[in-house]
Design a protein around this motif. Structure first.
Motif, PDB file in Angstrom:
ATOM      1  N   THR A  33       0.850  -1.197   0.000  1.00 53.67           N
ATOM      2  CA  THR A  33       0.000   0.000   0.000  1.00 53.67           C
ATOM      3  C   THR A  33       0.887   1.248   0.000  1.00 53.67           C
ATOM      4  O   THR A  33       2.109   1.161   0.069  1.00 53.67           O
ATOM      5  N   ARG A  34       0.235   2.402  -0.030  1.00 52.00           N
ATOM      6  CA  ARG A  34       0.955   3.677  -0.047  1.00 52.00           C
ATOM      7  C   ARG A  34       1.007   4.331   1.329  1.00 52.00           C
ATOM      8  O   ARG A  34       1.235   5.524   1.460  1.00 52.00           O
ATOM      9  N   VAL A  35       0.861   3.525   2.379  1.00 50.93           N
ATOM     10  CA  VAL A  35       0.725   4.083   3.718  1.00 50.93           C
ATOM     11  C   VAL A  35       2.058   4.333   4.418  1.00 50.93           C
ATOM     12  O   VAL A  35       2.115   5.040   5.429  1.00 50.93           O
ATOM     13  N   LYS A  36       3.128   3.797   3.910  1.00 57.70           N
ATOM     14  CA  LYS A  36       4.398   3.757   4.635  1.00 57.70           C
ATOM     15  C   LYS A  36       4.887   5.128   5.090  1.00 57.70           C
ATOM     16  O   LYS A  36       5.253   5.322   6.252  1.00 57.70           O
ATOM     17  N   HIS A  37       4.913   6.108   4.193  1.00 63.35           N
ATOM     18  CA  HIS A  37       5.484   7.415   4.539  1.00 63.35           C
ATOM     19  C   HIS A  37       4.653   8.122   5.604  1.00 63.35           C
ATOM     20  O   HIS A  37       5.190   8.714   6.544  1.00 63.35           O
ATOM     21  N   TRP A  38       3.332   8.063   5.452  1.00 66.04           N
ATOM     22  CA  TRP A  38       2.466   8.648   6.475  1.00 66.04           C
ATOM     23  C   TRP A  38       2.676   7.947   7.808  1.00 66.04           C
ATOM     24  O   TRP A  38       2.780   8.603   8.859  1.00 66.04           O
ATOM     25  N   TYR A  39       2.767   6.626   7.787  1.00 63.88           N
ATOM     26  CA  TYR A  39       2.906   5.855   9.022  1.00 63.88           C
ATOM     27  C   TYR A  39       4.201   6.217   9.738  1.00 63.88           C
ATOM     28  O   TYR A  39       4.214   6.386  10.968  1.00 63.88           O
ATOM     29  N   ARG A  40       5.294   6.339   9.011  1.00 65.21           N
ATOM     30  CA  ARG A  40       6.580   6.679   9.627  1.00 65.21           C
ATOM     31  C   ARG A  40       6.550   8.099  10.202  1.00 65.21           C
ATOM     32  O   ARG A  40       7.146   8.365  11.253  1.00 65.21           O
ATOM     33  N   ARG A  41       5.863   9.013   9.526  1.00 63.15           N
ATOM     34  CA  ARG A  41       5.722  10.363  10.081  1.00 63.15           C
ATOM     35  C   ARG A  41       4.934  10.323  11.391  1.00 63.15           C
ATOM     36  O   ARG A  41       5.257  11.035  12.346  1.00 63.15           O
ATOM     37  N   MET A  42       3.903   9.498  11.439  1.00 65.54           N
ATOM     38  CA  MET A  42       3.116   9.355  12.663  1.00 65.54           C
ATOM     39  C   MET A  42       3.951   8.755  13.789  1.00 65.54           C
ATOM     40  O   MET A  42       3.830   9.171  14.956  1.00 65.54           O
ATOM     41  N   GLU A  43       4.768   7.785  13.458  1.00 64.20           N
ATOM     42  CA  GLU A  43       5.658   7.196  14.465  1.00 64.20           C
ATOM     43  C   GLU A  43       6.541   8.256  15.108  1.00 64.20           C
ATOM     44  O   GLU A  43       6.693   8.303  16.334  1.00 64.20           O
ATOM     45  N   ARG A  44       7.152   9.088  14.270  1.00 65.96           N
ATOM     46  CA  ARG A  44       8.043  10.131  14.789  1.00 65.96           C
ATOM     47  C   ARG A  44       7.269  11.148  15.635  1.00 65.96           C
ATOM     48  O   ARG A  44       7.743  11.576  16.689  1.00 65.96           O
ATOM     49  N   ALA A  45       6.090  11.534  15.148  1.00 67.27           N
ATOM     50  CA  ALA A  45       5.285  12.513  15.882  1.00 67.27           C
ATOM     51  C   ALA A  45       4.889  11.988  17.260  1.00 67.27           C
ATOM     52  O   ALA A  45       4.894  12.727  18.253  1.00 67.27           O
ATOM     53  N   SER A  46       4.559  10.704  17.326  1.00 66.28           N
ATOM     54  CA  SER A  46       4.179  10.092  18.596  1.00 66.28           C
ATOM     55  C   SER A  46       5.386   9.943  19.520  1.00 66.28           C
ATOM     56  O   SER A  46       5.327  10.284  20.709  1.00 66.28           O
ATOM     57  N   LEU A  47       6.482   9.467  18.972  1.00 71.31           N
ATOM     58  CA  LEU A  47       7.691   9.243  19.770  1.00 71.31           C
ATOM     59  C   LEU A  47       8.234  10.550  20.341  1.00 71.31           C
ATOM     60  O   LEU A  47       8.713  10.596  21.481  1.00 71.31           O
ATOM     61  N   ASN A  48       8.162  11.615  19.558  1.00 74.25           N
ATOM     62  CA  ASN A  48       8.711  12.911  19.974  1.00 74.25           C
ATOM     63  C   ASN A  48       7.703  13.797  20.707  1.00 74.25           C
ATOM     64  O   ASN A  48       8.015  14.946  21.025  1.00 74.25           O
TER      65      ASN A  48
END
Length: 378
Positions: free
Chosen positions: A357-372
């Motif tokens: 799917t095309r979700v990878k880039h959005w998902y990684r941005r969400m990971e960073r936003a949550s972690l930080n």
């Protein structure tokens, strides 16, 4: 109290330095002697230290030295008093921006998508919280609650918030407008009991996708027309559709069902026997249940295709010009979808989704936003 003592020390120091008597021999020893005669002798009874101190202060130089010492002590005391007060104010401000001093306790199953939604919200906003992992068999940890599901969020040990979407909406309301207490905000989401199509009584909550704000606050949070309705639409989509794709996909085959329950047992709170039972018997049961869920929700034979389509629909809704559905920052819909998808991490279904799917880039941005904790208020 510390400030008062500091001011007193400064006054004493100045008086000693400016007094003509400070220049006359014996003045300081007279002062010290008077103090000693009133009960301070014990402070100097160590190897003749008192006599050496008195003799060294028999001159005017000694008086000036003492005055400087007292004044310096007062200055240092004042510095530490100011420093301590500044630290107090900073700590109070930090408490204010990190959730208004709310004590939050989350009762959860770690692998539950609804619990993961709540954690995604709390982590993104930098809200400190304690986790109580609930045993999914006995559920002793929530035996005190009439509401027998998770997540449950306790606020200050008094206010109980049920339902992931109610928890998120009420906390968001509080973060934007702290004039109302959590108890008052909770009244905006009344319970509504009903019987579903299978004859089972269920509890729903009115308004659970609404953030209860005034007109000015709403305009600030949702500056563009349609943003609030879009957020509510996709939050409901995450609850009513996306979450129902998880089980059929992670229990799609017997091998995937075993892998999923192995993960659940490792991350959850199970006894030795319960863990063994859950892994093998639970995996077999969920494999069968997943087939029923596929039929109930009219999924394709290859349930991966429904997952791929749902995720791609989400990415399409965000569009190419936005980092998140909320624009440059995630909104509540972003956090809900991220929380649901995150529970598949480490499983085959997650790897397949990221690859197809095309979700990878959005998902990684969400990971960073949550972690930080990028949503923490400043």
């Amino acid at each position: 109290m510390a400030a008062a003592c500091t001011r007193t020390l400064c006054k004493v120091g100045r008086s000693i330095l400016t007094s003509p008597a400070a220049r006359r021999p014996g003045t300081v020893s007279y002062l010290v002697g008077n103090v000693s005669s009133r009960g301070s002798r014990r402070a100097y009874r160590t190897n003749g230290y008192r006599s050496e101190l008195l003799s060294s202060l028999q001159t005017g130089v000694g008086g000036r030295v003492l005055g400087c010492a007292v004044l310096l002590g007062g200055g240092l005391g004042f510095y530490h008093t100011v420093k301590f007060r500044v630290q107090q104010l900073l700590a109070q401000e930090e408490t204010k921006v990190s959730g208004g001093g709310l004590r939050l306790t989350l009762y959860q199953y770690k692998t539950c998508p609804f619990c993961s939604k709540v954690r995604a919200f709390l982590d993104y906003h930098g809200l400190p919280y304690e986790v109580v992992e609930v045993n999914p068999v006995m559920r002793k940890e929530i035996k005190w609650s009439v509401y027998r599901k998770v997540p449950i969020l306790m606020v200050d040990g008094e206010v109980q918030l049920n339902d992931s979407s109610v928890i998120i909406s009420s906390l968001k309301t509080y973060l934007v407008n702290k004039e109302r207490s959590m108890s008052e905000i909770l009244h905006c989401y009344p319970e509504m009991k009903s019987v579903n199509e299978r004859g089972k009584e269920v509890t729903e909550y009115n308004n659970k996708y609404w953030v209860m704000l005034g007109e000015a606050e709403t305009t600030e949070i949702y500056p563009e027309k349609g943003m609030q309705k879009e957020e509510m639409k996709w939050r409901q989509w995450a609850d009513d559709w996306l979450v129902h794709l998880i089980s059929p996909n992670v229990y799609r085959t017997t091998g995937e069902a075993l892998a999923s329950f192995d993960y659940i047992v490792r991350e959850g709170k199970f006894g030795t026997f319960e863990g063994f039972f859950a892994k093998y018997v639970g995996a077999a049961a969920m494999f069968v249940i997943a087939k029923r869920l596929k039929s109930r929700h009219n999924l394709q034979d290859d349930v991966r295709q429904d997952l791929y389509k749902a995720v791609n629909d989400w990415v399409t809704a965000i569009g190419k010009k936005r980092k998140f559905m909320g624009g440059d920052q995630p909104n509540l819909a972003d956090l809900a979808v991220f929380g649901v998808l995150r529970v598949m991490e480490g499983l085959q279904a997650f790897d397949d989704m990221m690859a197809n799917t095309r979700v990878k880039h959005w998902y990684r941005r969400m990971e960073r936003a949550s972690l930080n904790h990028e949503g923490r208020q400043h």
